[in-house]
Enzyme design. Structure first.
Site, PDB file in Angstrom:
ATOM      1  N   GLU A 141       8.601 -20.156   6.866  1.00 29.83           N
ATOM      2  CA  GLU A 141       8.189 -21.557   6.684  1.00 29.83           C
ATOM      3  C   GLU A 141       8.843 -22.515   7.676  1.00 29.83           C
ATOM      4  OE1 GLU A 141       8.640 -22.687   2.564  1.00 29.83           O
ATOM      5  OE2 GLU A 141       6.791 -21.658   2.020  1.00 29.83           O
ATOM      6  N   CYS A 150      14.374 -32.673  15.130  1.00 34.68           N
ATOM      7  CA  CYS A 150      15.833 -32.727  15.247  1.00 34.68           C
ATOM      8  C   CYS A 150      16.180 -33.742  16.335  1.00 34.68           C
ATOM      9  CB  CYS A 150      16.346 -31.333  15.609  1.00 34.68           C
ATOM     10  SG  CYS A 150      18.058 -31.311  16.160  1.00 34.68           S
ATOM     11  N   CYS A 152      19.114 -33.992  18.150  1.00 40.31           N
ATOM     12  CA  CYS A 152      20.355 -33.646  18.860  1.00 40.31           C
ATOM     13  C   CYS A 152      20.179 -33.811  20.377  1.00 40.31           C
ATOM     14  CB  CYS A 152      20.793 -32.216  18.512  1.00 40.31           C
ATOM     15  SG  CYS A 152      19.893 -30.932  19.393  1.00 40.31           S
ATOM     16  N   GLU A 305       2.995 -15.770  -0.178  1.00 42.70           N
ATOM     17  CA  GLU A 305       3.728 -16.076  -1.411  1.00 42.70           C
ATOM     18  C   GLU A 305       2.735 -16.777  -2.331  1.00 42.70           C
ATOM     19  OE1 GLU A 305       7.275 -18.378  -0.695  1.00 42.70           O
ATOM     20  OE2 GLU A 305       7.836 -17.165   1.024  1.00 42.70           O
ATOM     21  N   TYR A 355      15.238 -20.570 -11.309  1.00 43.00           N
ATOM     22  CA  TYR A 355      14.108 -20.981 -12.153  1.00 43.00           C
ATOM     23  C   TYR A 355      12.752 -20.786 -11.477  1.00 43.00           C
ATOM     24  CZ  TYR A 355      17.156 -23.154 -15.645  1.00 43.00           C
ATOM     25  OH  TYR A 355      18.079 -23.383 -16.623  1.00 43.00           O
TER      26      TYR A 355
HETATM   27  C1  GLA Z   1       8.954 -21.094  -0.278  1.00 40.05           C
HETATM   28  C2  GLA Z   1       9.838 -20.107   0.433  1.00 40.05           C
HETATM   29  C3  GLA Z   1      10.431 -19.083  -0.470  1.00 40.05           C
HETATM   30  C4  GLA Z   1      10.854 -19.691  -1.756  1.00 40.05           C
HETATM   31  C5  GLA Z   1       9.684 -20.359  -2.426  1.00 40.05           C
HETATM   32  C6  GLA Z   1       9.985 -20.947  -3.780  1.00 40.05           C
HETATM   33  O1  GLA Z   1       7.638 -20.838  -0.237  1.00 40.05           O
HETATM   34  O2  GLA Z   1       9.221 -19.476   1.513  1.00 40.05           O
HETATM   35  O3  GLA Z   1      11.525 -18.501   0.180  1.00 40.05           O
HETATM   36  O4  GLA Z   1      11.868 -20.611  -1.494  1.00 40.05           O
HETATM   37  O5  GLA Z   1       9.263 -21.399  -1.582  1.00 40.05           O
HETATM   38  O6  GLA Z   1      10.735 -22.104  -3.697  1.00 40.05           O
HETATM   39 ZN    ZN Z   2      17.959 -30.350  18.191  1.00 39.64          ZN
END
Ligand code: GLA
Ligand code: ZN
Length: 652
Positions: A141, A150, A152, A305, A355
């Site tokens: 992600e 950023c 910097c 996911e 959670y």
């Molecule tokens: C994102 C991330 C995962 C996890 C889920 C749930 O999609 O890629 O690593 O953190 O959210 O929060």
């Molecule tokens: Zn930077």
């Protein structure tokens, strides 16, 4: 097809792995995605690489016939790395980002880049011949936790180089950016600043004041920085493997240009959490996110996911209702998802995401959600030929533009205006009329209607392409705040709607950001509140006019014949009901069939069959009758609550 789970063997005692792998196999899961946060386990100390824990895990999984998608672990740098190297991002106040979560490194930092190259190289060298590793995910992600931009010194320098390559000379840049305004001319590319904290910030609420040209270019540069960082990893993997490479994108997320980010990938994947701590999503919003991800590469994708339990970081969102996990799975398939991986197999006992519930709970015991997915997986294997490589019959296109997303965020036009919401209001109206609608860019000829919403930053080539599309018979829909800026984010010296004036056959002689309800009546009836263009039609016809304010009686929405096609101009925002009315008018004239189904029913058109989804809790009569491709039986049109069907319709 990929039917898998996200798995973190490092969160469990080795003695549990075999049992977990067995449960996965028994649940029908054939793939796991893993490894993407385990940098410290792979490289306990700088330069000491050891993949033995992952080897063992892959081995255990493979004994159950489960294949692996490996993530490169660069989203979560180990502490030794940040102790030794100054790799952390700076925020717009120059503050160093804290370590302690993830995604805190700068894409332009030479040490982070060098360390990333090493871990990725070692990992691929180690796994290049492992037949159980079937695909790679780069990092995790990009852009999450607001990490795209950023501030910097490395970024500032790189930004200067990036600009030099684009503009050639600093005089050219000064001229294009209008740096004469407030004496902002630079003497050299070394002078370039980032749109960080300056004297205007905080002085006027959340107004964030920099030259809009600088701000837009910085957003483009920051997006490019991650594309480049990703490419670096892809190039390393490519030297050793031909396995497909992906990255898990984030649906509606717009800080990074998804067209650019997916260009170098073999396939797009993305992470979908419809109902979580931060709220429940409307089903149309989720469908649009899927389409956005399909449209990024104009190719089917994998959900890397998918929500599989109640989800939240500190508070929980609603628990997926019986049938909902199956429904979400089919919703993904209906929009081009040809593989799905559920997050995560077993709920973590520790860490930030205690959670964020998975397929099984903290005790790892299979319950309702596991068995629902098991049944879903069995069905999916039977439906495979309707999923892999399947294409929707798209009638309409909503053009998603990252330049415009950024441009509208920089200058928001009016209180309450939001480009992403504006796009969504059109997707939702189309979806509610059961028009199969893509979200992408280009290739206009494939669609009967093209929605260029608030297409404000537009270049001459794009305008020419649109003109051709309409001349050849296409239907183009334009809205307020379109056609007035060039690619440098300068306003064009033109009457509204700028470069689209002739095509739209109108002039917007004035406008109003009313902040109160303005009635709209005529061919469409409803209310505007955020923006009202006051339109003088030239060659266009009026569809509806304002019913109040000093511009009462003036045109609000128009249509113009142009060549063989039509250009609609929607000069104001409209409430949901009026949006449906106008999209219905547009679709009728463009020869697009609309289906009047009960609220919450989603119908997607494919060649020879339809996918019918019921997002309601209760059973409904969908109106689509025929033969079910899932069961082979006759389908009388009634779908249970959260039900889904693939239907070959009978008769009209
Ligand atoms: C994102 C991330 C995962 C996890 C889920 C749930 O999609 O890629 O690593 O953190 O959210 O929060
Ligand atoms: Zn930077």
């Amino acid at each position: 097809m990929i039917f898998g789970v996200d798995y973190y063997p490092e969160h469990w005692d080795e003695s549990e792995w075999e049992n977990q792998a067995r449960l996965m196999r028994e649940g029908g899961f054939n793939t796991v995605r893993m490894g993407e946060f385990a940098w410290k386990l792979f490289e306990k100390e700088e330069g000491k690489l050891d993949f033995s824990f992952l080897d063992k895990a892959i081995d255990v999984l493979s004994k159950e016939g489960i294949k692996v998608i490996l993530g490169t672990p660069t989203a979560a740098p180990p502490k030794w790395l940040v102790n030794k190297y100054d790799v952390l991002q700076r925020d717009k106040y120059g503050r160093k980002k804290g370590w302690g979560a993830r995604r805190e490194c700068c894409a332009n930092n030479p040490d982070y880049i060098a360390k990333s190259e090493i871990i990725v190289t070692e990992m691929i060298k180690h796994y290049k011949d492992n037949p159980n590793v079937i695909a790679w995910q780069i990092d995790n992600e990009f852009g999450c936790h607001a990490s795209t931009r950023c501030y910097c010194e490395h970024c500032r320098k790189k930004f200067g180089e990036w600009l030099e390559e684009k503009y050639g000379s600093i005089d050219n840049l000064n001229e294009k950016w209008g740096n004469v305004f407030w004496s902002l001319e630079y003497d050299s590319f070394d002078d370039i600043i980032l749109p960080a904290y300056n004297s205007c910030e905080g002085a006027y609420g959340d107004l964030w004041s920099h030259n809009p040209a600088l701000d837009l270019e910085f957003r483009r540069f920051s997006s490019d920085s991650w594309v480049k960082y990703q490419k670096l990893q892809i190039d390393i993997l490519r030297k050793y493997t031909s396995a497909p490479i992906t990255h898990n994108l984030m649906g509606h997320f717009s800080d990074i240009d998804a067209y650019d980010l997916s260009r170098d990938l073999d396939f797009v994947s993305w992470d979908n959490y419809p109902d979580n701590q931060w709220g429940d999503s409307e089903y149309e919003y989720v469908s649009m996110a899927h389409e956005n991800m399909r449209g990024a590469k104009n190719k089917n994708f994998v959900v890397m996911e998918e929500q599989s339990g109640p989800a939240g970081w500190d508070i929980l969102g609603s628990t997926p209702r019986p049938g909902q996990l199956r429904l979400w799975t089919y919703q993904a398939a209906a929009h081009g998802g040809e593989g799905i991986v559920y997050f995560r197999f077993r709920t973590a006992l520790f860490g930030m995401e205690q959670y964020w519930y998975g397929v099984t709970d903290h005790d790892g015991v299979p319950r309702r959600r596991y068995y629902e997915l098991k049944r879903t997986g069995e069905e999916l294997q039977r439906l495979e030929k309707y999923i892999i490589g399947a294409e929707n019959k798209y009638d309409a296109l909503i053009v998603k533009s990252y330049d415009n997303s950024w441009g509208h965020d920089i200058k928001r036009h009016a209180a309450g205006y939001n480009y992403e919401n504006h796009l969504y209001s059109f997707y939702k109206a189309n979806a509610d009329l059961n028009i199969t609608t893509a979200v992408s860019k280009g290739g206009y000829d494939k669609y009967k209607a093209v929605y260029m919403i608030a297409y404000n930053i537009v270049n001459d080539a794009e305008t020419a392409e649109l003109r051709e599309y309409v001349k050849n018979g296409g239907t183009l829909v334009l809205t307020f705040r379109s056609g007035t800026r060039d690619e440098y984010n300068r306003v064009r010296p033109l009457a509204l709607p700028g470069v689209f004036k002739e095509m739209a056959g109108i002039e917007a002689v004035e406008f109003d950001a009313p902040r109160r309800n303005v009635s709209v009546c005529g061919g469409v009836n409803g209310t505007a509140r955020i923006w009202c263009d006051i339109i003088e039609p030239d060659t266009a016809e009026t569809i509806c006019a304002y019913g109040s304010e000093y511009y009462k009686g003036k045109a609000a929405v128009t249509v113009n014949r142009y060549g063989k096609g039509r250009v609609y101009y929607i000069g104001c925002d409209l409430d949901d009901g009026a949006m449906r009315e106008i999209v219905s008018v547009i679709s009728k004239s463009a020869g697009i069939e609309t289906i009047d189904a009960p609220k919450g029913v989603e119908i997607i058109n494919r060649d020879g069959y339809k996918i019918v989804l019921n997002h309601n809790e209760n059973a409904v009569c969908t109106g689509v009758r025929g033969r079910s491709l899932i069961s082979g039986a006759e389908f009388d049109g009634t779908l249970e609550g959260y039900g889904a069907e693939f239907v070959v319709p009978c008769g009209p």
